[in-house]
Motif scaffolding. Structure first.
Motif, PDB file in Angstrom:
ATOM      1  N   ASN A  43      13.205   2.366   0.616  1.00  0.00           N
ATOM      2  CA  ASN A  43      12.701   2.004  -0.670  1.00  0.00           C
ATOM      3  C   ASN A  43      11.243   1.218  -0.085  1.00  0.00           C
ATOM      4  OD1 ASN A  43      13.064  -0.781   0.269  1.00  0.00           O
ATOM      5  ND2 ASN A  43      15.192  -0.471  -0.556  1.00  0.00           N
ATOM      6  N   THR A  44      10.657   0.825  -1.136  1.00  0.00           N
ATOM      7  CA  THR A  44       9.204   0.402  -0.777  1.00  0.00           C
ATOM      8  C   THR A  44       9.272  -1.299  -1.170  1.00  0.00           C
ATOM      9  OG1 THR A  44       8.102   0.738  -2.862  1.00  0.00           O
ATOM     10  CG2 THR A  44       7.735   2.387  -1.164  1.00  0.00           C
ATOM     11  N   SER A  45      10.783  -1.906  -0.898  1.00  0.00           N
ATOM     12  CA  SER A  45      10.758  -3.181  -1.231  1.00  0.00           C
ATOM     13  C   SER A  45       9.751  -3.902  -0.396  1.00  0.00           C
ATOM     14  CB  SER A  45      12.200  -3.721  -1.053  1.00  0.00           C
ATOM     15  OG  SER A  45      12.340  -3.532   0.218  1.00  0.00           O
ATOM     16  N   GLY A  46       9.131  -5.149  -0.850  1.00  0.00           N
ATOM     17  CA  GLY A  46       8.137  -5.887  -0.222  1.00  0.00           C
ATOM     18  C   GLY A  46       6.758  -5.573  -0.870  1.00  0.00           C
ATOM     19  N   ALA A  47       6.621  -4.306  -1.487  1.00  0.00           N
ATOM     20  CA  ALA A  47       5.096  -4.071  -2.004  1.00  0.00           C
ATOM     21  C   ALA A  47       4.863  -4.859  -3.392  1.00  0.00           C
ATOM     22  CB  ALA A  47       5.342  -2.359  -2.237  1.00  0.00           C
ATOM     23  N   ARG A  48       3.791  -5.238  -3.286  1.00  0.00           N
ATOM     24  CA  ARG A  48       3.322  -6.044  -4.519  1.00  0.00           C
ATOM     25  C   ARG A  48       2.295  -5.347  -5.524  1.00  0.00           C
ATOM     26  NH1 ARG A  48       1.135 -10.561  -0.767  1.00  0.00           N
ATOM     27  NH2 ARG A  48       0.465  -8.497   0.361  1.00  0.00           N
ATOM     28  N   ASN A  49       1.925  -3.997  -4.928  1.00  0.00           N
ATOM     29  CA  ASN A  49       1.279  -3.208  -5.759  1.00  0.00           C
ATOM     30  C   ASN A  49       1.266  -1.909  -5.209  1.00  0.00           C
ATOM     31  OD1 ASN A  49      -0.660  -3.104  -3.454  1.00  0.00           O
ATOM     32  ND2 ASN A  49      -1.503  -4.918  -3.840  1.00  0.00           N
ATOM     33  N   ALA A  50       0.577  -0.839  -6.066  1.00  0.00           N
ATOM     34  CA  ALA A  50       0.818   0.300  -5.569  1.00  0.00           C
ATOM     35  C   ALA A  50       0.241   0.721  -4.270  1.00  0.00           C
ATOM     36  CB  ALA A  50      -0.046   1.336  -6.705  1.00  0.00           C
ATOM     37  N   GLU A  51      -0.746   0.175  -4.006  1.00  0.00           N
ATOM     38  CA  GLU A  51      -1.529   0.516  -2.433  1.00  0.00           C
ATOM     39  C   GLU A  51      -0.308   0.137  -1.587  1.00  0.00           C
ATOM     40  OE1 GLU A  51      -5.302  -1.224  -0.034  1.00  0.00           O
ATOM     41  OE2 GLU A  51      -5.090  -1.691  -1.981  1.00  0.00           O
ATOM     42  N   GLU A  52       0.327  -1.211  -1.615  1.00  0.00           N
ATOM     43  CA  GLU A  52       1.184  -1.407  -0.437  1.00  0.00           C
ATOM     44  C   GLU A  52       2.501  -0.564  -0.463  1.00  0.00           C
ATOM     45  OE1 GLU A  52       0.130  -6.264  -0.319  1.00  0.00           O
ATOM     46  OE2 GLU A  52       2.005  -5.600  -1.185  1.00  0.00           O
ATOM     47  N   ALA A  53       2.754  -0.104  -1.557  1.00  0.00           N
ATOM     48  CA  ALA A  53       3.943   0.649  -1.956  1.00  0.00           C
ATOM     49  C   ALA A  53       3.673   2.157  -1.169  1.00  0.00           C
ATOM     50  CB  ALA A  53       4.510   1.074  -3.444  1.00  0.00           C
TER      51      ALA A  53
ATOM     52  N   ALA B 208       1.717   4.222  -7.965  1.00  0.00           N
ATOM     53  CA  ALA B 208       2.158   4.768  -6.749  1.00  0.00           C
ATOM     54  C   ALA B 208       2.849   5.867  -6.859  1.00  0.00           C
ATOM     55  CB  ALA B 208       3.094   3.538  -6.221  1.00  0.00           C
ATOM     56  N   THR B 209       3.592   6.304  -8.188  1.00  0.00           N
ATOM     57  CA  THR B 209       4.193   7.777  -8.266  1.00  0.00           C
ATOM     58  C   THR B 209       3.450   8.604  -8.212  1.00  0.00           C
ATOM     59  OG1 THR B 209       5.968   6.445  -9.431  1.00  0.00           O
ATOM     60  CG2 THR B 209       5.615   8.647  -9.829  1.00  0.00           C
ATOM     61  N   GLU B 210       2.240   8.328  -9.051  1.00  0.00           N
ATOM     62  CA  GLU B 210       1.271   9.529  -9.196  1.00  0.00           C
ATOM     63  C   GLU B 210       0.581   9.882  -7.818  1.00  0.00           C
ATOM     64  OE1 GLU B 210      -1.520   7.638 -11.759  1.00  0.00           O
ATOM     65  OE2 GLU B 210      -0.664   8.849 -13.358  1.00  0.00           O
ATOM     66  N   ILE B 211       0.439   8.910  -6.860  1.00  0.00           N
ATOM     67  CA  ILE B 211      -0.389   9.157  -5.456  1.00  0.00           C
ATOM     68  C   ILE B 211       0.683   9.909  -4.509  1.00  0.00           C
ATOM     69  CG2 ILE B 211      -1.158   8.334  -3.437  1.00  0.00           C
ATOM     70  CD1 ILE B 211      -2.280   5.843  -5.393  1.00  0.00           C
TER      71      ILE B 211
ATOM     72  N   GLU C  77       9.509   0.659  -5.448  1.00  0.00           N
ATOM     73  CA  GLU C  77      10.026  -0.572  -5.684  1.00  0.00           C
ATOM     74  C   GLU C  77       8.547  -1.420  -5.832  1.00  0.00           C
ATOM     75  OE1 GLU C  77      13.697  -1.461  -3.947  1.00  0.00           O
ATOM     76  OE2 GLU C  77      13.238  -3.759  -4.546  1.00  0.00           O
ATOM     77  N   VAL C  78       7.958  -1.780  -6.834  1.00  0.00           N
ATOM     78  CA  VAL C  78       6.678  -2.798  -6.680  1.00  0.00           C
ATOM     79  C   VAL C  78       7.062  -3.901  -7.591  1.00  0.00           C
ATOM     80  CG1 VAL C  78       4.287  -2.969  -7.252  1.00  0.00           C
ATOM     81  CG2 VAL C  78       5.315  -0.711  -6.679  1.00  0.00           C
ATOM     82  N   ILE C  79       7.099  -4.788  -6.633  1.00  0.00           N
ATOM     83  CA  ILE C  79       7.536  -6.411  -7.589  1.00  0.00           C
ATOM     84  C   ILE C  79       6.294  -7.203  -7.095  1.00  0.00           C
ATOM     85  CG2 ILE C  79       9.451  -7.998  -7.374  1.00  0.00           C
ATOM     86  CD1 ILE C  79      11.228  -5.801  -6.622  1.00  0.00           C
ATOM     87  N   ASN C  80       6.126  -7.937  -8.245  1.00  0.00           N
ATOM     88  CA  ASN C  80       5.273  -9.118  -7.817  1.00  0.00           C
ATOM     89  C   ASN C  80       5.958 -10.445  -8.574  1.00  0.00           C
ATOM     90  OD1 ASN C  80       4.226  -8.466 -10.447  1.00  0.00           O
ATOM     91  ND2 ASN C  80       2.622  -6.911  -9.418  1.00  0.00           N
TER      92      ASN C  80
ATOM     93  N   ARG D 110       1.603   2.664   1.098  1.00  0.00           N
ATOM     94  CA  ARG D 110       1.380   2.335   2.711  1.00  0.00           C
ATOM     95  C   ARG D 110       2.717   2.410   3.272  1.00  0.00           C
ATOM     96  NH1 ARG D 110      -0.107  -3.172   5.430  1.00  0.00           N
ATOM     97  NH2 ARG D 110      -0.366  -2.790   7.535  1.00  0.00           N
ATOM     98  N   ILE D 111       3.732   1.788   2.648  1.00  0.00           N
ATOM     99  CA  ILE D 111       5.044   1.609   3.090  1.00  0.00           C
ATOM    100  C   ILE D 111       5.789   3.309   2.961  1.00  0.00           C
ATOM    101  CG2 ILE D 111       7.237   0.709   2.751  1.00  0.00           C
ATOM    102  CD1 ILE D 111       5.844  -1.810   1.540  1.00  0.00           C
ATOM    103  N   ALA D 112       5.577   3.725   1.963  1.00  0.00           N
ATOM    104  CA  ALA D 112       6.086   5.293   1.748  1.00  0.00           C
ATOM    105  C   ALA D 112       5.591   5.893   2.928  1.00  0.00           C
ATOM    106  CB  ALA D 112       5.618   5.893   0.552  1.00  0.00           C
ATOM    107  N   ARG D 113       4.490   6.011   3.338  1.00  0.00           N
ATOM    108  CA  ARG D 113       3.819   6.938   4.325  1.00  0.00           C
ATOM    109  C   ARG D 113       4.340   6.507   5.522  1.00  0.00           C
ATOM    110  NH1 ARG D 113      -2.310   6.334   2.041  1.00  0.00           N
ATOM    111  NH2 ARG D 113      -2.417   8.100   0.375  1.00  0.00           N
ATOM    112  N   LEU D 114       4.631   5.193   5.932  1.00  0.00           N
ATOM    113  CA  LEU D 114       5.303   4.837   7.217  1.00  0.00           C
ATOM    114  C   LEU D 114       6.697   5.452   7.252  1.00  0.00           C
ATOM    115  CD1 LEU D 114       3.927   1.262   7.159  1.00  0.00           C
ATOM    116  CD2 LEU D 114       3.618   2.800   9.310  1.00  0.00           C
ATOM    117  N   ALA D 115       7.331   5.117   6.222  1.00  0.00           N
ATOM    118  CA  ALA D 115       8.791   5.629   6.008  1.00  0.00           C
ATOM    119  C   ALA D 115       8.682   7.141   6.272  1.00  0.00           C
ATOM    120  CB  ALA D 115       9.389   5.182   4.939  1.00  0.00           C
ATOM    121  N   GLN D 116       7.962   7.835   5.744  1.00  0.00           N
ATOM    122  CA  GLN D 116       7.935   9.316   5.985  1.00  0.00           C
ATOM    123  C   GLN D 116       7.577   9.683   7.494  1.00  0.00           C
ATOM    124  OE1 GLN D 116       4.794  11.726   4.310  1.00  0.00           O
ATOM    125  NE2 GLN D 116       6.299  13.136   3.591  1.00  0.00           N
ATOM    126  N   ALA D 117       6.752   9.032   7.996  1.00  0.00           N
ATOM    127  CA  ALA D 117       6.305   9.264   9.691  1.00  0.00           C
ATOM    128  C   ALA D 117       7.549   8.864  10.366  1.00  0.00           C
ATOM    129  CB  ALA D 117       5.416   8.175   9.710  1.00  0.00           C
TER     130      ALA D 117
END
Lengths: 258, 71
Positions: free
Chosen positions: A70-80, A117-120, A99-102, A82-89
């Motif tokens: 999950n992208t928990s910790g992300a506060r906006n699409a950009e952070e989500a 984030a979903t679109e990207i 998961e985008v929560i602010n 970033r986390i998703a790409r790291l997870a995939q790596a």
């Protein structure tokens, strides 16, 4: 015929998904996943603690489980993203729970950032499962953006308050042509059962199992409840009536006015 | 030289690569992902990337469920 849930390229038979946070220890996670034959689990990504040499969560997840970071910790699409790409790596595949929560008080998701984030990520080939505030118009946009399932919350994360969003989730089940998976807030097995009775495709539970007195037994209880709710949904819900309808014959009573 | 690792300034030896840094920290390559100045570095490329003064390095891995903050 086996009742399988199709999401993206996967066929899933166990409709109870489990989040791996808050467990008393890692061996308990393994025991829960194995004893309940869990097929989909979520994990979080975070900075390695360079001062301690703890073992890794992945060593406690059975090989047959599909791991959905999950992208928990992300506060906006950009952070989500970033986390998703790291997870995939990390090489665990391309499933990602957005998961985008602010909002720190209720931990409610930011639907607009979630959509971005979903679109990207869908464009990049990720299998995106967005966690969202159950809004029909937004859900339709998520479908268009390429989401593979929609994950509305039942009540705030970790609150154990159950399916407070029932009316909205019902609308999503009726109008959205993707699996609806209730994620967050389910505190009791009966909450999970209710979701499944309404026609949800699966539920994701973490806190209620991880913090139970006996997580293994609680996971079993949730698993049975999910199966019961699913069977009930497939059977078709009974019709409610205002007045009683006798179940036994209304003739042949042992009394004189018969 | 000074670099930032996981948000904290640290002094590390001059002229080392990312894979050497990981070895020095005693980390398992298989379980981590490295981001070097916001660019994800593939495992097979770690030995080619030299660390420079003021570089920003994130070392992340998976853990149980809940909330986290790397950004």
């Amino acid at each position: 015929m086996q009742d399988l849930l199709n999401i993206a390229d996967k066929k899933i038979s166990n409709r109870l998904f489990i989040g791996t946070g808050k467990f008393p220890n890692k061996p308990t996670i393994k025991d829960v996943l194995e004893s309940t034959n869990i097929e989909v689990v979520t994990v979080a990504l975070r900075r390695v603690d360079l001062t301690s040499k703890g073992d890794n969560i992945l060593d406690y997840i059975p090989k047959n489980c599909l791991i959905m970071p999950n992208t928990s910790g992300a506060r906006n699409a950009e952070e989500a993203v970033r986390i998703a790409r790291l997870a995939q790596a990390a090489g665990l595949g391309s499933w990602i729970k957005i998961e985008v929560i602010n909002d720190n008080k209720y931990l409610l998701p930011d639907n607009l950032e979630t959509l971005k984030a979903t679109e990207i990520l869908a464009n990049e080939g990720f299998m995106v499962l967005p966690y969202m505030n159950p809004d029909l118009a937004l859900a339709k946009r998520l479908v268009k953006a390429g989401a593979k399932a929609i994950m509305p919350f039942g009540s705030p994360i970790g609150s154990n308050r159950g399916l407070k969003t029932e009316e909205l989730v019902k609308i999503m089940v009726s109008e959205i042509n993707l699996p609806i998976i209730v994620d967050a807030g389910l505190g009791k097995p009966s909450d999970a059962s209710r979701c499944m009775e309404l026609g949800c495709s699966a539920v994701l539970v973490n806190t209620a199992i991880a913090t139970a007195n006996d997580p293994i037994n609680m996971a079993k209880a949730f698993s049975l409840a999910v199966k019961a709710g699913r069977l009930s949904f497939l059977n078709g819900t009974s019709i409610e009536t205002e007045y009683a309808k006798a179940s036994s014959p209304l003739t042949g009573f042992l009394r004189d006015d018969n | 030289m000074e670099v930032k690792i996981n948000g904290k300034s640290q002094n590390i030896s001059e002229d080392i690569t990312l894979s050497e840094l990981i070895a020095q920290k005693g980390l398992n390559f298989q379980r981590i992902v490295i981001e070097h100045n916001l660019k994800i570095i593939k495992k097979e490329d770690l030995a080619q990337v030299k660390i420079k003064e003021k570089d920003n390095i994130e070392i992340v891995s998976f853990l149980g469920g809940g909330r986290c903050r790397i950004c």
